[in-house]
Write a protein that holds these residues in place. Sequence first.
Motif, PDB file in Angstrom:
ATOM      1  N   GLU A  85      36.061  36.181  63.829  1.00 31.55           N
ATOM      2  CA  GLU A  85      34.693  35.836  64.243  1.00 31.55           C
ATOM      3  C   GLU A  85      33.932  35.175  63.090  1.00 31.55           C
ATOM      4  OE1 GLU A  85      33.364  39.084  67.495  1.00 31.55           O
ATOM      5  OE2 GLU A  85      33.784  39.922  65.515  1.00 31.55           O
ATOM      6  N   LYS A  86      34.170  35.681  61.884  1.00 34.24           N
ATOM      7  CA  LYS A  86      33.518  35.059  60.719  1.00 34.24           C
ATOM      8  C   LYS A  86      34.028  33.629  60.526  1.00 34.24           C
ATOM      9  CE  LYS A  86      33.380  39.522  58.328  1.00 34.24           C
ATOM     10  NZ  LYS A  86      33.910  40.267  57.187  1.00 34.24           N
ATOM     11  N   ASP A  87      35.359  33.446  60.669  1.00 38.44           N
ATOM     12  CA  ASP A  87      35.920  32.094  60.546  1.00 38.44           C
ATOM     13  C   ASP A  87      35.337  31.165  61.613  1.00 38.44           C
ATOM     14  OD1 ASP A  87      37.459  32.880  58.421  1.00 38.44           O
ATOM     15  OD2 ASP A  87      39.268  33.223  59.609  1.00 38.44           O
ATOM     16  N   PHE A  88      35.152  31.720  62.806  1.00 39.10           N
ATOM     17  CA  PHE A  88      34.575  30.942  63.906  1.00 39.10           C
ATOM     18  C   PHE A  88      33.178  30.433  63.535  1.00 39.10           C
ATOM     19  CE2 PHE A  88      31.884  30.867  67.719  1.00 39.10           C
ATOM     20  CZ  PHE A  88      32.606  30.051  68.565  1.00 39.10           C
ATOM     21  N   LEU A  89      32.373  31.278  62.914  1.00 38.53           N
ATOM     22  CA  LEU A  89      31.005  30.894  62.538  1.00 38.53           C
ATOM     23  C   LEU A  89      30.999  29.850  61.422  1.00 38.53           C
ATOM     24  CD1 LEU A  89      29.337  34.429  62.654  1.00 38.53           C
ATOM     25  CD2 LEU A  89      29.054  32.585  64.329  1.00 38.53           C
ATOM     26  N   VAL A  90      31.994  29.958  60.503  1.00 36.07           N
ATOM     27  CA  VAL A  90      32.115  28.929  59.457  1.00 36.07           C
ATOM     28  C   VAL A  90      32.517  27.600  60.095  1.00 36.07           C
ATOM     29  CG1 VAL A  90      33.453  28.180  57.446  1.00 36.07           C
ATOM     30  CG2 VAL A  90      32.672  30.540  57.600  1.00 36.07           C
ATOM     31  N   GLU A  91      33.494  27.638  61.010  1.00 35.92           N
ATOM     32  CA  GLU A  91      33.936  26.413  61.676  1.00 35.92           C
ATOM     33  C   GLU A  91      32.783  25.754  62.433  1.00 35.92           C
ATOM     34  OE1 GLU A  91      37.174  27.429  64.222  1.00 35.92           O
ATOM     35  OE2 GLU A  91      38.556  27.860  62.577  1.00 35.92           O
ATOM     36  N   ARG A  92      31.847  26.575  62.882  1.00 34.02           N
ATOM     37  CA  ARG A  92      30.709  26.060  63.645  1.00 34.02           C
ATOM     38  C   ARG A  92      29.569  25.622  62.718  1.00 34.02           C
ATOM     39  NH1 ARG A  92      31.539  26.439  69.233  1.00 34.02           N
ATOM     40  NH2 ARG A  92      29.602  26.134  70.378  1.00 34.02           N
ATOM     41  N   HIS A  93      29.787  25.758  61.406  1.00 32.23           N
ATOM     42  CA  HIS A  93      28.816  25.380  60.371  1.00 32.23           C
ATOM     43  C   HIS A  93      27.560  26.254  60.410  1.00 32.23           C
ATOM     44  CE1 HIS A  93      30.961  21.671  59.147  1.00 32.23           C
ATOM     45  NE2 HIS A  93      31.328  21.642  60.416  1.00 32.23           N
ATOM     46  N   LEU A  94      27.638  27.441  61.053  1.00 37.11           N
ATOM     47  CA  LEU A  94      26.455  28.301  61.145  1.00 37.11           C
ATOM     48  C   LEU A  94      26.281  29.186  59.924  1.00 37.11           C
ATOM     49  CD1 LEU A  94      26.749  29.355  64.889  1.00 37.11           C
ATOM     50  CD2 LEU A  94      24.950  27.939  63.881  1.00 37.11           C
ATOM     51  N   ILE A  95      27.390  29.489  59.227  1.00 33.32           N
ATOM     52  CA  ILE A  95      27.292  30.293  58.003  1.00 33.32           C
ATOM     53  C   ILE A  95      28.117  29.637  56.901  1.00 33.32           C
ATOM     54  CG2 ILE A  95      26.980  32.448  59.284  1.00 33.32           C
ATOM     55  CD1 ILE A  95      29.842  33.210  58.536  1.00 33.32           C
ATOM     56  N   SER A  96      27.810  29.999  55.670  1.00 29.19           N
ATOM     57  CA  SER A  96      28.554  29.485  54.523  1.00 29.19           C
ATOM     58  C   SER A  96      29.767  30.373  54.242  1.00 29.19           C
ATOM     59  CB  SER A  96      27.644  29.476  53.294  1.00 29.19           C
ATOM     60  OG  SER A  96      27.309  30.809  52.949  1.00 29.19           O
ATOM     61  N   ARG A  97      30.695  29.852  53.471  1.00 32.33           N
ATOM     62  CA  ARG A  97      31.834  30.679  53.065  1.00 32.33           C
ATOM     63  C   ARG A  97      31.367  31.844  52.197  1.00 32.33           C
ATOM     64  NH1 ARG A  97      36.653  28.288  54.297  1.00 32.33           N
ATOM     65  NH2 ARG A  97      36.595  26.068  54.775  1.00 32.33           N
ATOM     66  N   ASP A  98      30.273  31.645  51.445  1.00 35.71           N
ATOM     67  CA  ASP A  98      29.765  32.732  50.607  1.00 35.71           C
ATOM     68  C   ASP A  98      29.322  33.929  51.441  1.00 35.71           C
ATOM     69  OD1 ASP A  98      30.231  31.495  48.212  1.00 35.71           O
ATOM     70  OD2 ASP A  98      28.235  30.631  48.028  1.00 35.71           O
ATOM     71  N   LEU A  99      28.769  33.666  52.630  1.00 29.47           N
ATOM     72  CA  LEU A  99      28.311  34.784  53.454  1.00 29.47           C
ATOM     73  C   LEU A  99      29.492  35.617  53.959  1.00 29.47           C
ATOM     74  CD1 LEU A  99      25.597  35.948  54.506  1.00 29.47           C
ATOM     75  CD2 LEU A  99      26.088  34.849  56.683  1.00 29.47           C
ATOM     76  N   LEU A 100      30.689  35.003  54.027  1.00 29.88           N
ATOM     77  CA  LEU A 100      31.876  35.745  54.459  1.00 29.88           C
ATOM     78  C   LEU A 100      32.130  36.955  53.569  1.00 29.88           C
ATOM     79  CD1 LEU A 100      34.547  32.990  55.210  1.00 29.88           C
ATOM     80  CD2 LEU A 100      33.092  34.205  56.821  1.00 29.88           C
ATOM     81  N   LYS A 101      31.738  36.819  52.282  1.00 34.73           N
ATOM     82  CA  LYS A 101      31.996  37.914  51.333  1.00 34.73           C
ATOM     83  C   LYS A 101      31.032  39.080  51.554  1.00 34.73           C
ATOM     84  CE  LYS A 101      33.025  34.238  48.044  1.00 34.73           C
ATOM     85  NZ  LYS A 101      32.386  33.436  46.983  1.00 34.73           N
ATOM     86  N   GLY A 102      29.965  38.824  52.273  1.00 33.53           N
ATOM     87  CA  GLY A 102      28.976  39.870  52.500  1.00 33.53           C
ATOM     88  C   GLY A 102      29.487  40.918  53.474  1.00 33.53           C
ATOM     89  N   GLY A 103      29.124  42.139  53.273  1.00 35.40           N
ATOM     90  CA  GLY A 103      29.506  43.210  54.186  1.00 35.40           C
ATOM     91  C   GLY A 103      28.272  43.746  54.875  1.00 35.40           C
TER      92      GLY A 103
END
Length: 353
Positions: A85-103
Amino acid sequence: MVPDRFRWMSEKLPFWLRFVSPSYSDIVLSIRLRLARNLKAYHFPLFIDEEKKVQIFNLLKDALFSIDKLKNLEIYEIGELERIEKDFLVERHLISRDLLKGGRGSGLVIDMEERISIMLNEEDHLRIQVFYPGFMFEEAFMKIMEIDDLIGSTLEYAYSKKYGFLTSCLSNVGTGFRVSCLLHLPISFISGKIQDIFKFAITNDVTVRGYYGEGSEVMGNIFQFSSLRTFGKSEEDILSNFKNVVYRIIEIEREEREKFLKNSRDFIEDRVFRTIGIIKNARFLTSREVMEYASHLRLAAGMNILDISIEKINEIMLLNQPAHLQILYGKIMEEKERDKFRSMLIRTRLNLS
């Protein structure tokens, strides 16, 4: 098992890809405006523990949903999402890769049209973003200023009379305002004019990045251009400068297309019809291959060589990405299986079965 939380999104194009401007959408995929904001009473997210982040997340959530114009937005905590789901949001340009590290304590707020995306506790407490298609800079600017005013009237931002808005990264201090856009520049790339474009951009305070932003690769001849300076200029000046740079890049690409159409139409037609043949017959396609082929078709559509809509090609570019494919079909797939489903999807969407 793939969670179906974002299935509703996978079945439709976001506003910024769905609305096609006849004047610019052949080259401009989308524009994004972003404001970095922090709360006065708290340390930046990089310097606080998870418990404090959760406290700020809840404070931000309550404040955002107390605003009438924002209360219909959807909110997601990054720590509660599956990796796909996180990868999906990155692919959609809605979040940055940096936000992926957030918990826990990091999150995302979006509207149903995906016009608004607010990242919570990424580098800054708030990263307010708006996405628009084509060359709709004025509309996007009005929207992000409205959102900023609404939030700013509810929460007290970290602000210095001397330095402006305070941010965790020095390059964002000042207005905290950045503008970016995705441009499709296939002929400038083929002709070598792209190097002149890069020089022109950087000398005018605009940097060039890959398809997913900083640190990512260029795919399908799509480049992300972003404004550099946030300090010492007003938001209006930054926007005006960026628009002028982008407009000149569009002119260069159009000039190169005209030359190519006049002198090398056969070359373009050959590439386009070879592309159609490959898509029609291939049984496995990688994401990179699809982006390359979609670029050929997009160019042909923009130059009226092929009767196909830009919107249809945008759809292919979006859906062919790994997480999109798996959420759309509702199953976790290995790479080879994704390549197979990808080739089927493209043939079906282009009516080439």
